[in-house]
Design an enzyme around this catalytic site. Structure first.
Site, PDB file in Angstrom:
ATOM      1  N   LYS A 183       0.851  -1.184   0.000  1.00 42.69           N
ATOM      2  CA  LYS A 183       0.000   0.000   0.000  1.00 42.69           C
ATOM      3  C   LYS A 183       0.890   1.238   0.000  1.00 42.69           C
ATOM      4  CE  LYS A 183      -1.828   2.672   3.023  1.00 42.69           C
ATOM      5  NZ  LYS A 183      -1.800   3.954   2.247  1.00 42.69           N
ATOM      6  N   CYS A 292      13.943  10.798   6.579  1.00 44.18           N
ATOM      7  CA  CYS A 292      14.078  10.444   8.001  1.00 44.18           C
ATOM      8  C   CYS A 292      15.529  10.353   8.439  1.00 44.18           C
ATOM      9  CB  CYS A 292      13.343   9.146   8.299  1.00 44.18           C
ATOM     10  SG  CYS A 292      13.714   7.806   7.159  1.00 44.18           S
TER      11      CYS A 292
END
Length: 500
Positions: A183, A292
Protein backbone atom coordinates in the site's frame (compact mmCIF):
# COMPACT_ATOMS: atom_id res chain seq x y z
CA UNK A 1 6.23 20.27 -19.18
CA UNK A 2 6.47 17.09 -17.17
CA UNK A 3 5.09 14.89 -20.01
CA UNK A 4 3.76 12.24 -17.63
CA UNK A 5 0.04 11.79 -18.20
CA UNK A 6 -1.21 9.69 -15.31
CA UNK A 7 -4.69 9.38 -16.78
CA UNK A 8 -3.19 7.60 -19.80
CA UNK A 9 -1.12 5.19 -17.71
CA UNK A 10 -3.81 4.38 -15.17
CA UNK A 11 -7.03 4.71 -17.16
CA UNK A 12 -8.17 1.31 -15.84
CA UNK A 13 -7.66 2.29 -12.21
CA UNK A 14 -4.99 2.75 -9.56
CA UNK A 15 -5.07 -0.71 -8.03
CA UNK A 16 -2.77 -3.44 -9.37
CA UNK A 17 -4.05 -6.89 -8.48
CA UNK A 18 -3.11 -10.23 -10.06
CA UNK A 19 -1.25 -8.57 -12.90
CA UNK A 20 -3.78 -5.98 -14.00
CA UNK A 21 -5.02 -2.52 -13.16
CA UNK A 22 -8.46 -2.21 -11.62
CA UNK A 23 -10.54 0.45 -9.93
CA UNK A 24 -10.93 0.80 -6.19
CA UNK A 25 -14.26 -0.06 -4.60
CA UNK A 26 -14.24 2.09 -1.45
CA UNK A 27 -16.68 4.56 -2.93
CA UNK A 28 -14.20 7.37 -2.27
CA UNK A 29 -11.89 9.18 -4.67
CA UNK A 30 -8.56 10.86 -4.14
CA UNK A 31 -6.99 13.60 -6.21
CA UNK A 32 -3.22 13.60 -6.70
CA UNK A 33 -1.95 17.17 -6.61
CA UNK A 34 1.27 18.49 -8.13
CA UNK A 35 2.82 20.12 -5.04
CA UNK A 36 4.88 22.48 -7.20
CA UNK A 37 1.82 24.13 -8.74
CA UNK A 38 -1.17 23.12 -6.65
CA UNK A 39 -2.79 21.68 -9.79
CA UNK A 40 -4.85 18.49 -9.78
CA UNK A 41 -3.14 15.89 -11.99
CA UNK A 42 -5.05 12.64 -11.39
CA UNK A 43 -8.22 11.46 -9.69
CA UNK A 44 -8.73 7.83 -8.78
CA UNK A 45 -10.95 5.51 -6.77
CA UNK A 46 -9.38 4.55 -3.45
CA UNK A 47 -9.01 0.94 -2.40
CA UNK A 48 -11.39 -0.43 0.18
CA UNK A 49 -11.37 -3.60 2.23
CA UNK A 50 -12.70 -5.67 -0.68
CA UNK A 51 -9.73 -4.61 -2.82
CA UNK A 52 -7.32 -5.56 -0.05
CA UNK A 53 -9.02 -8.94 0.25
CA UNK A 54 -8.69 -9.46 -3.50
CA UNK A 55 -5.01 -8.48 -3.50
CA UNK A 56 -4.22 -10.76 -0.54
CA UNK A 57 -6.07 -13.63 -2.24
CA UNK A 58 -4.07 -13.07 -5.44
CA UNK A 59 -0.82 -13.05 -3.45
CA UNK A 60 -1.82 -16.21 -1.57
CA UNK A 61 -2.65 -17.97 -4.83
CA UNK A 62 0.68 -16.99 -6.36
CA UNK A 63 2.71 -17.98 -3.28
CA UNK A 64 3.08 -21.77 -3.86
CA UNK A 65 4.40 -21.34 -7.36
CA UNK A 66 6.72 -18.43 -6.60
CA UNK A 67 8.07 -19.87 -3.36
CA UNK A 68 8.55 -23.23 -5.09
CA UNK A 69 10.61 -21.73 -7.91
CA UNK A 70 14.32 -22.34 -7.69
CA UNK A 71 16.56 -19.52 -6.51
CA UNK A 72 17.96 -19.36 -10.02
CA UNK A 73 14.51 -18.96 -11.56
CA UNK A 74 13.60 -16.14 -9.17
CA UNK A 75 16.99 -14.55 -9.78
CA UNK A 76 16.56 -14.65 -13.56
CA UNK A 77 13.13 -13.01 -13.32
CA UNK A 78 14.48 -10.29 -11.06
CA UNK A 79 17.40 -9.60 -13.40
CA UNK A 80 14.85 -9.06 -16.18
CA UNK A 81 12.93 -6.80 -13.78
CA UNK A 82 16.04 -4.68 -13.18
CA UNK A 83 16.45 -4.40 -16.95
CA UNK A 84 12.89 -3.19 -17.46
CA UNK A 85 13.32 -0.61 -14.70
CA UNK A 86 16.50 0.67 -16.35
CA UNK A 87 14.80 0.93 -19.74
CA UNK A 88 11.99 3.01 -18.23
CA UNK A 89 14.20 5.20 -16.03
CA UNK A 90 13.06 8.51 -17.50
CA UNK A 91 9.39 7.61 -17.18
CA UNK A 92 9.91 6.72 -13.52
CA UNK A 93 11.86 9.93 -12.88
CA UNK A 94 9.15 12.15 -14.35
CA UNK A 95 6.35 10.35 -12.54
CA UNK A 96 8.22 10.65 -9.25
CA UNK A 97 8.93 14.34 -9.68
CA UNK A 98 5.35 15.07 -10.67
CA UNK A 99 3.72 13.41 -7.68
CA UNK A 100 6.33 14.45 -5.09
CA UNK A 101 7.68 17.75 -6.38
CA UNK A 102 11.23 16.39 -6.34
CA UNK A 103 13.78 18.21 -8.48
CA UNK A 104 14.17 16.15 -11.62
CA UNK A 105 17.92 15.89 -11.04
CA UNK A 106 17.25 14.16 -7.71
CA UNK A 107 14.81 11.71 -9.29
CA UNK A 108 17.15 11.00 -12.19
CA UNK A 109 20.39 10.77 -10.25
CA UNK A 110 19.31 9.33 -6.87
CA UNK A 111 15.85 7.75 -6.66
CA UNK A 112 15.70 5.93 -9.98
CA UNK A 113 19.29 4.64 -10.29
CA UNK A 114 19.20 3.60 -6.64
CA UNK A 115 16.08 1.57 -7.32
CA UNK A 116 17.57 -0.09 -10.40
CA UNK A 117 20.65 -0.96 -8.37
CA UNK A 118 18.48 -2.42 -5.58
CA UNK A 119 16.75 -4.63 -8.13
CA UNK A 120 20.05 -5.84 -9.56
CA UNK A 121 21.40 -6.51 -6.06
CA UNK A 122 18.43 -8.59 -4.96
CA UNK A 123 18.42 -10.46 -8.25
CA UNK A 124 21.84 -11.75 -7.26
CA UNK A 125 21.01 -12.13 -3.58
CA UNK A 126 18.08 -14.42 -4.43
CA UNK A 127 20.66 -17.16 -5.07
CA UNK A 128 22.26 -16.76 -1.64
CA UNK A 129 19.67 -17.73 0.95
CA UNK A 130 21.61 -20.55 2.51
CA UNK A 131 21.21 -21.62 6.09
CA UNK A 132 24.05 -22.76 8.31
CA UNK A 133 26.25 -25.60 7.05
CA UNK A 134 25.41 -29.09 8.25
CA UNK A 135 27.15 -30.42 11.32
CA UNK A 136 26.96 -33.03 14.07
CA UNK A 137 26.48 -30.71 17.01
CA UNK A 138 25.02 -33.30 19.38
CA UNK A 139 27.31 -36.09 18.19
CA UNK A 140 24.35 -38.32 17.32
CA UNK A 141 22.53 -36.04 14.91
CA UNK A 142 23.17 -34.01 11.80
CA UNK A 143 21.65 -30.52 11.96
CA UNK A 144 21.20 -27.91 9.31
CA UNK A 145 19.25 -24.71 8.93
CA UNK A 146 16.77 -23.88 6.18
CA UNK A 147 15.58 -20.41 5.24
CA UNK A 148 12.00 -20.44 4.02
CA UNK A 149 9.72 -17.66 2.81
CA UNK A 150 7.10 -16.46 5.26
CA UNK A 151 4.08 -16.17 2.97
CA UNK A 152 2.06 -13.11 1.99
CA UNK A 153 3.69 -9.85 3.08
CA UNK A 154 1.58 -6.75 3.61
CA UNK A 155 3.69 -3.60 3.33
CA UNK A 156 2.94 0.10 3.75
CA UNK A 157 5.24 2.72 2.22
CA UNK A 158 5.42 6.51 2.75
CA UNK A 159 5.11 9.45 0.37
CA UNK A 160 8.62 10.91 0.63
CA UNK A 161 10.43 8.28 -1.49
CA UNK A 162 7.59 6.34 -3.14
CA UNK A 163 9.71 4.53 -5.72
CA UNK A 164 12.63 3.65 -3.47
CA UNK A 165 10.35 2.59 -0.63
CA UNK A 166 8.37 0.35 -2.98
CA UNK A 167 11.66 -1.26 -4.00
CA UNK A 168 12.88 -1.62 -0.42
CA UNK A 169 9.65 -3.42 0.48
CA UNK A 170 9.07 -5.52 -2.61
CA UNK A 171 12.53 -6.67 -3.66
CA UNK A 172 13.81 -8.53 -0.57
CA UNK A 173 10.36 -10.00 0.00
CA UNK A 174 10.06 -11.55 -3.46
CA UNK A 175 13.74 -12.48 -3.67
CA UNK A 176 13.17 -14.64 -0.60
CA UNK A 177 10.15 -16.30 -2.24
CA UNK A 178 7.33 -14.35 -0.64
CA UNK A 179 4.48 -12.60 -2.42
CA UNK A 180 3.45 -9.09 -1.48
CA UNK A 181 0.65 -6.56 -1.25
CA UNK A 182 2.03 -3.02 -1.05
CA UNK A 183 0.00 0.00 0.00
CA UNK A 184 1.70 3.20 -1.13
CA UNK A 185 0.66 6.55 0.32
CA UNK A 186 -2.51 7.69 -1.41
CA UNK A 187 -0.74 10.98 -2.21
CA UNK A 188 1.89 9.27 -4.37
CA UNK A 189 0.72 6.05 -6.09
CA UNK A 190 2.25 6.56 -9.55
CA UNK A 191 5.67 4.95 -9.31
CA UNK A 192 4.48 2.03 -7.17
CA UNK A 193 1.98 1.16 -9.91
CA UNK A 194 4.63 1.55 -12.62
CA UNK A 195 6.94 -0.65 -10.52
CA UNK A 196 4.36 -3.45 -10.27
CA UNK A 197 3.62 -3.25 -13.99
CA UNK A 198 7.36 -3.51 -14.73
CA UNK A 199 7.51 -6.66 -12.61
CA UNK A 200 4.74 -8.22 -14.69
CA UNK A 201 6.38 -7.14 -17.95
CA UNK A 202 9.62 -8.75 -16.78
CA UNK A 203 7.83 -12.10 -16.40
CA UNK A 204 7.29 -12.17 -12.65
CA UNK A 205 4.04 -14.13 -12.25
CA UNK A 206 0.71 -12.43 -11.69
CA UNK A 207 -0.10 -12.02 -8.01
CA UNK A 208 3.50 -11.91 -6.80
CA UNK A 209 3.46 -8.08 -6.65
CA UNK A 210 0.15 -6.32 -5.91
CA UNK A 211 -0.62 -2.65 -5.18
CA UNK A 212 -3.60 -1.27 -3.26
CA UNK A 213 -3.81 2.51 -3.38
CA UNK A 214 -5.93 3.57 -0.45
CA UNK A 215 -6.12 5.47 2.80
CA UNK A 216 -4.34 4.25 5.91
CA UNK A 217 -7.43 4.02 8.08
CA UNK A 218 -9.21 1.87 5.51
CA UNK A 219 -6.91 -0.10 3.23
CA UNK A 220 -3.84 0.14 5.46
CA UNK A 221 -5.35 -1.08 8.70
CA UNK A 222 -7.29 -3.83 6.93
CA UNK A 223 -4.08 -5.02 5.26
CA UNK A 224 -2.12 -5.08 8.52
CA UNK A 225 -4.88 -6.95 10.34
CA UNK A 226 -5.66 -9.39 7.54
CA UNK A 227 -5.51 -12.99 8.82
CA UNK A 228 -3.88 -14.25 5.61
CA UNK A 229 -1.03 -11.74 5.80
CA UNK A 230 1.93 -13.35 7.54
CA UNK A 231 4.15 -10.29 7.89
CA UNK A 232 3.82 -6.52 7.97
CA UNK A 233 6.56 -4.11 6.92
CA UNK A 234 5.89 -0.42 7.59
CA UNK A 235 7.86 2.76 6.92
CA UNK A 236 6.49 6.01 8.31
CA UNK A 237 6.14 8.06 11.45
CA UNK A 238 6.72 6.60 14.90
CA UNK A 239 3.18 7.49 15.93
CA UNK A 240 1.58 5.56 13.08
CA UNK A 241 4.12 2.77 13.56
CA UNK A 242 2.81 2.23 17.07
CA UNK A 243 -0.70 1.82 15.68
CA UNK A 244 0.55 -0.64 13.07
CA UNK A 245 2.26 -2.64 15.80
CA UNK A 246 -0.95 -2.78 17.85
CA UNK A 247 -2.92 -4.18 14.92
CA UNK A 248 -0.22 -6.63 13.85
CA UNK A 249 0.21 -7.94 17.38
CA UNK A 250 -3.41 -9.12 17.46
CA UNK A 251 -2.61 -11.74 14.83
CA UNK A 252 1.01 -12.37 15.93
CA UNK A 253 2.52 -11.28 12.62
CA UNK A 254 6.18 -10.81 11.85
CA UNK A 255 6.71 -7.06 12.06
CA UNK A 256 9.34 -4.78 10.53
CA UNK A 257 9.22 -1.06 11.38
CA UNK A 258 11.32 1.76 9.91
CA UNK A 259 10.13 4.88 11.68
CA UNK A 260 11.08 8.49 12.32
CA UNK A 261 14.45 10.09 12.85
CA UNK A 262 16.16 13.19 14.18
CA UNK A 263 19.68 12.68 12.90
CA UNK A 264 22.54 14.43 14.74
CA UNK A 265 25.39 15.95 12.73
CA UNK A 266 28.34 16.21 15.15
CA UNK A 267 31.18 18.54 14.14
CA UNK A 268 34.32 18.31 16.26
CA UNK A 269 36.74 21.23 16.42
CA UNK A 270 39.33 19.54 14.18
CA UNK A 271 36.84 18.95 11.35
CA UNK A 272 37.26 20.31 7.83
CA UNK A 273 34.90 23.26 8.24
CA UNK A 274 34.16 23.73 4.55
CA UNK A 275 33.38 20.04 4.12
CA UNK A 276 31.11 20.08 7.18
CA UNK A 277 29.24 23.16 5.95
CA UNK A 278 28.62 21.62 2.53
CA UNK A 279 27.68 18.28 4.08
CA UNK A 280 25.23 19.93 6.45
CA UNK A 281 23.41 21.87 3.74
CA UNK A 282 23.19 18.84 1.45
CA UNK A 283 22.24 16.52 4.30
CA UNK A 284 19.57 18.87 5.65
CA UNK A 285 17.97 19.83 2.33
CA UNK A 286 17.88 16.53 0.43
CA UNK A 287 14.33 15.87 -0.74
CA UNK A 288 13.39 19.26 0.78
CA UNK A 289 14.29 17.80 4.19
CA UNK A 290 11.59 15.14 3.88
CA UNK A 291 13.99 12.34 4.73
CA UNK A 292 14.08 10.44 8.00
CA UNK A 293 17.89 10.34 7.84
CA UNK A 294 18.28 14.05 6.98
CA UNK A 295 20.73 16.10 9.04
CA UNK A 296 18.38 17.96 11.37
CA UNK A 297 20.46 18.66 14.52
CA UNK A 298 23.98 19.99 13.99
CA UNK A 299 26.12 19.98 17.14
CA UNK A 300 29.25 22.04 16.56
CA UNK A 301 32.16 22.30 18.98
CA UNK A 302 32.48 25.85 20.29
CA UNK A 303 35.62 26.96 18.36
CA UNK A 304 33.88 26.31 15.01
CA UNK A 305 30.33 27.22 15.99
CA UNK A 306 29.97 30.79 14.69
CA UNK A 307 31.90 30.11 11.49
CA UNK A 308 29.76 27.02 10.84
CA UNK A 309 26.51 28.95 11.37
CA UNK A 310 27.63 31.70 9.01
CA UNK A 311 28.91 29.26 6.40
CA UNK A 312 25.68 27.25 6.40
CA UNK A 313 23.55 30.40 6.18
CA UNK A 314 25.59 31.72 3.25
CA UNK A 315 25.38 28.43 1.37
CA UNK A 316 21.66 27.97 2.03
CA UNK A 317 21.01 31.37 0.48
CA UNK A 318 22.46 30.12 -2.84
CA UNK A 319 20.01 27.19 -3.09
CA UNK A 320 17.64 27.61 -6.05
CA UNK A 321 13.93 26.96 -5.54
CA UNK A 322 11.73 26.50 -8.58
CA UNK A 323 10.11 24.24 -11.13
CA UNK A 324 11.06 20.62 -10.31
CA UNK A 325 11.35 19.85 -14.02
CA UNK A 326 13.99 22.54 -14.56
CA UNK A 327 17.38 20.78 -14.30
CA UNK A 328 18.76 23.89 -12.56
CA UNK A 329 16.33 23.63 -9.63
CA UNK A 330 17.94 22.57 -6.36
CA UNK A 331 14.96 22.51 -3.99
CA UNK A 332 11.41 21.52 -4.77
CA UNK A 333 8.23 22.03 -2.75
CA UNK A 334 7.09 20.11 0.28
CA UNK A 335 4.57 17.37 -0.39
CA UNK A 336 1.51 19.55 0.31
CA UNK A 337 0.42 22.92 1.56
CA UNK A 338 -0.79 21.25 4.74
CA UNK A 339 2.67 19.85 5.40
CA UNK A 340 4.28 23.17 4.43
CA UNK A 341 2.15 24.91 7.06
CA UNK A 342 3.16 22.30 9.64
CA UNK A 343 6.85 22.97 8.97
CA UNK A 344 6.28 26.72 9.10
CA UNK A 345 4.59 26.30 12.47
CA UNK A 346 7.74 24.79 13.98
CA UNK A 347 9.83 27.70 12.72
CA UNK A 348 7.35 30.36 13.79
CA UNK A 349 7.15 28.98 17.33
CA UNK A 350 10.95 28.81 17.51
CA UNK A 351 11.25 32.58 17.01
CA UNK A 352 10.31 33.06 20.67
CA UNK A 353 13.29 31.07 21.98
CA UNK A 354 15.89 30.79 19.20
CA UNK A 355 17.44 32.72 16.32
CA UNK A 356 16.22 32.16 12.76
CA UNK A 357 19.43 32.92 10.89
CA UNK A 358 18.13 32.54 7.35
CA UNK A 359 14.95 31.43 5.63
CA UNK A 360 11.88 30.86 7.73
CA UNK A 361 9.36 31.95 5.12
CA UNK A 362 7.22 30.53 2.34
CA UNK A 363 7.94 32.33 -0.94
CA UNK A 364 5.04 33.83 -2.87
CA UNK A 365 4.31 30.90 -5.13
CA UNK A 366 1.26 28.70 -5.74
CA UNK A 367 3.25 25.59 -4.82
CA UNK A 368 4.05 24.26 -1.34
CA UNK A 369 7.54 25.79 -1.22
CA UNK A 370 9.45 26.78 1.91
CA UNK A 371 12.82 28.48 2.11
CA UNK A 372 15.91 26.61 3.38
CA UNK A 373 15.97 27.55 7.05
CA UNK A 374 18.70 27.68 9.68
CA UNK A 375 17.87 28.01 13.38
CA UNK A 376 20.63 28.68 15.93
CA UNK A 377 20.88 28.98 19.71
CA UNK A 378 17.90 26.76 20.52
CA UNK A 379 17.90 24.82 23.79
CA UNK A 380 18.50 21.09 23.71
CA UNK A 381 15.04 20.40 25.13
CA UNK A 382 13.27 22.72 22.69
CA UNK A 383 10.69 21.53 20.20
CA UNK A 384 12.88 22.12 17.13
CA UNK A 385 15.76 20.16 18.67
CA UNK A 386 13.64 17.18 19.69
CA UNK A 387 10.74 16.82 17.23
CA UNK A 388 10.91 15.55 13.66
CA UNK A 389 10.13 18.62 11.52
CA UNK A 390 10.48 16.84 8.15
CA UNK A 391 11.27 19.95 6.17
CA UNK A 392 14.23 22.07 4.98
CA UNK A 393 15.15 23.15 8.50
CA UNK A 394 18.50 22.69 10.25
CA UNK A 395 18.97 23.45 13.95
CA UNK A 396 22.53 24.23 15.16
CA UNK A 397 23.63 23.98 18.79
CA UNK A 398 27.12 24.37 20.33
CA UNK A 399 28.97 21.94 22.58
CA UNK A 400 32.24 22.06 24.52
CA UNK A 401 33.72 18.65 25.34
CA UNK A 402 33.61 15.50 23.21
CA UNK A 403 31.65 13.83 25.99
CA UNK A 404 29.02 16.54 25.77
CA UNK A 405 28.76 16.32 21.99
CA UNK A 406 28.10 12.59 22.04
CA UNK A 407 25.69 12.93 24.96
CA UNK A 408 23.68 15.56 23.10
CA UNK A 409 23.67 13.47 19.93
CA UNK A 410 22.12 10.58 21.87
CA UNK A 411 19.61 12.81 23.68
CA UNK A 412 16.67 11.92 21.46
CA UNK A 413 13.92 9.34 21.19
CA UNK A 414 15.23 8.37 17.78
CA UNK A 415 18.22 6.42 16.50
CA UNK A 416 18.06 6.03 12.75
CA UNK A 417 21.14 7.85 11.46
CA UNK A 418 23.92 10.23 12.49
CA UNK A 419 27.23 11.59 11.31
CA UNK A 420 30.53 12.61 12.92
CA UNK A 421 32.97 15.11 11.40
CA UNK A 422 36.62 14.92 12.45
CA UNK A 423 40.12 14.43 11.03
CA UNK A 424 41.06 12.37 14.09
CA UNK A 425 40.45 8.68 13.47
CA UNK A 426 40.26 7.89 17.20
CA UNK A 427 37.71 10.64 17.81
CA UNK A 428 35.63 9.55 14.85
CA UNK A 429 35.83 5.89 15.82
CA UNK A 430 34.63 6.72 19.32
CA UNK A 431 31.63 8.53 17.84
CA UNK A 432 30.72 5.56 15.65
CA UNK A 433 30.80 3.29 18.72
CA UNK A 434 28.92 5.51 21.12
CA UNK A 435 26.27 7.23 19.01
CA UNK A 436 23.15 5.08 19.16
CA UNK A 437 21.95 4.94 15.58
CA UNK A 438 21.54 2.32 12.88
CA UNK A 439 23.91 4.18 10.55
CA UNK A 440 26.76 6.51 11.49
CA UNK A 441 28.61 8.26 8.69
CA UNK A 442 32.06 9.80 9.13
CA UNK A 443 32.76 13.01 7.21
CA UNK A 444 29.66 12.54 5.08
CA UNK A 445 25.91 12.31 5.59
CA UNK A 446 23.18 10.58 3.50
CA UNK A 447 24.81 8.07 1.07
CA UNK A 448 23.24 4.61 1.10
CA UNK A 449 24.19 1.38 -0.62
CA UNK A 450 22.23 -1.68 -1.71
CA UNK A 451 24.83 -3.89 -0.02
CA UNK A 452 24.52 -2.19 3.38
CA UNK A 453 21.57 -2.37 5.82
CA UNK A 454 19.28 0.51 6.70
CA UNK A 455 17.31 0.56 9.94
CA UNK A 456 17.18 2.15 13.35
CA UNK A 457 17.52 1.97 17.10
CA UNK A 458 15.05 3.10 19.77
CA UNK A 459 11.88 4.85 18.51
CA UNK A 460 13.20 4.65 14.94
CA UNK A 461 12.01 1.06 14.83
CA UNK A 462 13.64 -2.31 14.20
CA UNK A 463 14.60 -4.53 11.32
CA UNK A 464 16.64 -3.78 8.21
CA UNK A 465 15.93 -2.69 4.66
CA UNK A 466 18.36 -3.40 1.81
CA UNK A 467 21.38 -5.72 1.99
CA UNK A 468 21.44 -9.43 2.77
CA UNK A 469 20.45 -8.52 6.34
CA UNK A 470 16.93 -7.75 5.07
CA UNK A 471 16.42 -11.48 4.53
CA UNK A 472 16.32 -11.78 8.32
CA UNK A 473 12.98 -9.95 8.07
CA UNK A 474 11.54 -11.90 5.16
CA UNK A 475 12.48 -15.51 5.92
CA UNK A 476 11.64 -18.13 8.50
CA UNK A 477 14.61 -19.99 9.95
CA UNK A 478 13.99 -23.70 10.38
CA UNK A 479 16.23 -26.18 12.19
CA UNK A 480 16.22 -29.67 10.65
CA UNK A 481 17.73 -32.53 12.72
CA UNK A 482 18.49 -36.11 11.55
CA UNK A 483 19.22 -39.01 13.87
CA UNK A 484 22.42 -40.78 12.77
CA UNK A 485 22.41 -43.74 15.18
CA UNK A 486 19.41 -45.88 14.14
CA UNK A 487 19.19 -46.81 17.86
CA UNK A 488 15.64 -47.61 18.95
CA UNK A 489 16.01 -46.95 22.68
CA UNK A 490 18.01 -43.78 23.03
CA UNK A 491 19.76 -42.89 26.24
CA UNK A 492 17.71 -39.77 26.84
CA UNK A 493 14.47 -41.80 26.83
CA UNK A 494 15.21 -42.92 30.40
CA UNK A 495 14.40 -39.42 31.61
CA UNK A 496 10.83 -40.15 30.54
CA UNK A 497 10.52 -43.92 31.23
CA UNK A 498 12.66 -46.85 32.41
CA UNK A 499 16.19 -47.07 33.72
CA UNK A 500 19.61 -46.84 32.07
Amino acid sequence: MHNFQAQDHFADGAQYIAGRLTRGTSGRTHVVVDPATGDDVFSYELAGSADVDAAVAAAAEAFPGWSGATPGERSDAMHRFAGVLAERAEEFARAESLQCGKPIKLSREFDVPGTVDNAAFFAGAARHLQGQSAGEYSGDHTSYVRREPIGVVGSIAPWNYPLQMAAWKVLPAIAAGNTIVLKPAELTPFTSLLFARAATDAGIPDGVVNIVSGAGKDAGEHLVGHPDVAMTSFTGSTGVGKRVAEIATATVKRLHLELGGKAPFVVFDDADLEAAVHGAVAGALINTGQDCTAATRAYVQRPLYEAFVQGVADLMETVRLGDPFDPATDLGPLISHTHRDRVAGFVDRARSYARVVTGGEAPKHPGAFYQPTLIADAAQDSEVAQSEIFGPVLVVLPFDSDDEGIRLANDTLYGLAASAWSRDVFRANRATREIKAGCVWVNDHIPILSEMPHGGYKASGYGKDMSAYSFEEYTQVKHVMFDNTAVVRKDWHRTIFGDR
